[in-house]
Motif scaffolding. Structure first.
Motif, PDB file in Angstrom:
ATOM      1  N   CYS A 348     -47.755  26.589 -38.947  1.00  0.00           N
ATOM      2  CA  CYS A 348     -48.949  26.139 -38.242  1.00  0.00           C
ATOM      3  C   CYS A 348     -48.522  25.173 -37.151  1.00  0.00           C
ATOM      4  O   CYS A 348     -47.850  24.181 -37.416  1.00  0.00           O
ATOM      5  CB  CYS A 348     -49.900  25.445 -39.218  1.00  0.00           C
ATOM      6  N   LYS A 350     -50.325  23.186 -35.547  1.00  0.00           N
ATOM      7  CA  LYS A 350     -51.086  21.933 -35.592  1.00  0.00           C
ATOM      8  C   LYS A 350     -50.492  20.940 -36.585  1.00  0.00           C
ATOM      9  O   LYS A 350     -50.227  19.794 -36.252  1.00  0.00           O
ATOM     10  CB  LYS A 350     -52.541  22.212 -35.988  1.00  0.00           C
ATOM     11  N   CYS A 351     -50.315  21.417 -37.853  1.00  0.00           N
ATOM     12  CA  CYS A 351     -49.896  20.476 -38.902  1.00  0.00           C
ATOM     13  C   CYS A 351     -48.452  20.682 -39.362  1.00  0.00           C
ATOM     14  O   CYS A 351     -47.927  19.880 -40.120  1.00  0.00           O
ATOM     15  CB  CYS A 351     -50.849  20.539 -40.099  1.00  0.00           C
ATOM     16  N   CYS A 366     -54.468  28.595 -40.935  1.00  0.00           N
ATOM     17  CA  CYS A 366     -53.780  27.607 -41.759  1.00  0.00           C
ATOM     18  C   CYS A 366     -54.717  27.164 -42.880  1.00  0.00           C
ATOM     19  O   CYS A 366     -55.819  26.693 -42.632  1.00  0.00           O
ATOM     20  CB  CYS A 366     -53.362  26.408 -40.911  1.00  0.00           C
ATOM     21  N   CYS A 369     -54.779  22.885 -42.843  1.00  0.00           N
ATOM     22  CA  CYS A 369     -55.609  22.090 -41.928  1.00  0.00           C
ATOM     23  C   CYS A 369     -56.765  22.891 -41.334  1.00  0.00           C
ATOM     24  O   CYS A 369     -57.598  22.347 -40.614  1.00  0.00           O
ATOM     25  CB  CYS A 369     -54.757  21.489 -40.813  1.00  0.00           C
TER      26      CYS A 369
END
Ligand code: ZN
Length: 392
Positions: A348, A350-351, A366, A369
């Motif tokens: 992911c 983002k996280c 994901c 998150c």
């Protein structure tokens, strides 16, 4: 990545400087029995003259072994008085022979005679050929024979058109040119084309254009800067896959029928179609990157990846597309870097959590998150963020 692209990448100096890019345009000059024969004769004479000078060089004292020494010119034009080619081409043959001795010596092969006379090419300089643009496209005038220039029509390809446009737009100069005859009797010109570009050190720029070459997409490109994404561009691979499969099935049917000529023609169709699609895709990627300059293009290092024979996607032309992207990027002065592909498709962006279940075909979701995005865009962003690579 091609050797040419790699070697010019290593030349990038710190800060912004101007460098000359030299690439080879391959011009298809078509076939005609008579013109092909004239080129073959020219190649034979050129090689014979290079070989003759090759035999003479050892008897010339080393300080006098420079290509422009008039002695070589006198020797070759004296020996080949009845030649068909112009004196300037005889001069090129002498240059070629002396250059070969010099590079031979630089490699440490003192005393040995370099391999001369067995080549299958004819080298021309700017004064021996001319490119013209006319109503029917492009023409190539080869004037290596005395008083008898040969005109060729250039059968342009996406590859050669790009270089010819550069030349006729006044953005590029031509260098030397080498003529060959293919096994099928087609005449090819390998033309050096050169132009200046601004180059910079990849470490000095903060925008990274990550490029994912996937199954669902021909490419997904993302311009990332730190945690932010400045732009995304993507091209579906569906039509390409479908049309290629159709052509491959056609080839199989022809092969079952024993139609060898049909199989050969079909193979040519597949190659041309693939080349056209990859040319367009690589051009789009580099144009996207150019909109985000100064930037560095980041690709996955797929060394070893394609060697998995049972991999269902090993037939997908990853390497070809990467090579074309690198070549076109070099032409624009955009550096290209490789990163380790580990987890780029399942992490992911983002996280940072990496789990195979997050990816389902073209979808990425994901479960940690909640981030949702096209799977290949997620991969492209990860690739862009992975440079500079800590794992390599
Ligand atoms: Zn996440």
């Amino acid at each position: 990545m091609s050797k040419a692209a790699q070697s010019s990448l290593t030349k990038f100096a710190a800060g912004t400087t101007t460098e000359e890019v030299v690439q080879t345009a391959v011009l298809d000059l078509g076939t005609s029995n008579q013109k092909t024969e004239l080129v073959r004769d020219g190649i034979e004479e050129f090689q014979a003259m290079a070989s003759y000078i090759g035999d003479m060089v050892p008897s010339i004292p080393e300080p006098e072994r420079y290509p422009y020494n008039n002695v070589f010119y006198q020797l070759v034009t004296g020996e080949f008085e009845d030649r068909a080619v112009k004196a300037s081409v005889a001069q090129n043959a002498a240059h070629h022979a002396v250059d070969m001795f010099t590079s031979h010596a630089q490699r440490g092969d003192h005393g040995d005679r370099p391999d001369l006379g067995n080549g299958s090419f004819l080298k021309l300089t700017n004064q021996d050929f001319e490119l013209v643009e006319n109503d029917t496209g492009y023409g190539f005038k080869a004037s290596f024979i005395r008083y008898n220039p040969i005109w060729f029509h250039v059968n342009t390809t996406p590859h050669s058109r790009e270089y010819l446009e550069r030349v006729f737009d006044g953005d590029a100069d031509t260098g030397s040119c080498v003529l060959h005859v293919t096994d099928d009797g087609d005449v090819r010109a390998h033309l050096a084309v050169k132009w200046p570009v601004e180059v910079y050190e990849p470490h000095d720029v903060s925008t990274h254009v990550g490029v994912d070459i996937g199954e669902n997409v021909l490419y997904a490109a993302a311009a990332v800067s730190g945690d932010g994404v400045a732009g995304v561009k993507m091209e579906s691979g569906r039509e390409f896959r479908h049309h290629r499969e159709q052509l491959q099935q056609k080839r199989y049917r022809l092969s079952e029928k024993g139609d060898l000529r049909g199989v050969k023609a079909c193979r040519g169709d597949i190659e041309r179609y693939t080349d056209h699609v990859l040319h367009t895709a690589s051009k789009e990627v580099v144009e996207f990157a150019r909109d985000h300059t100064p930037c560095v293009i980041v690709l996955e290092d797929l060394t070893g990846y394609r060697e998995t024979a049972d991999d269902p996607i090993h037939d997908w032309p990853f390497a070809d597309l990467q090579t074309k992207i690198a070549y076109k990027a070099t032409a624009e002065g955009i550096p290209v870097e490789l990163i380790n592909p580990r987890n780029t498709s399942i992490r992911c962006r983002k996280c940072g959590q990496a789990t195979p279940e997050f990816r389902d075909g073209a979808d990425f979701k994901c479960r940690r998150c909640g981030y949702e995005v096209h799977a290949d865009v997620n991969a492209a962003i990860n690739i862009g963020q992975a440079y500079p690579d800590q794992n390599q």
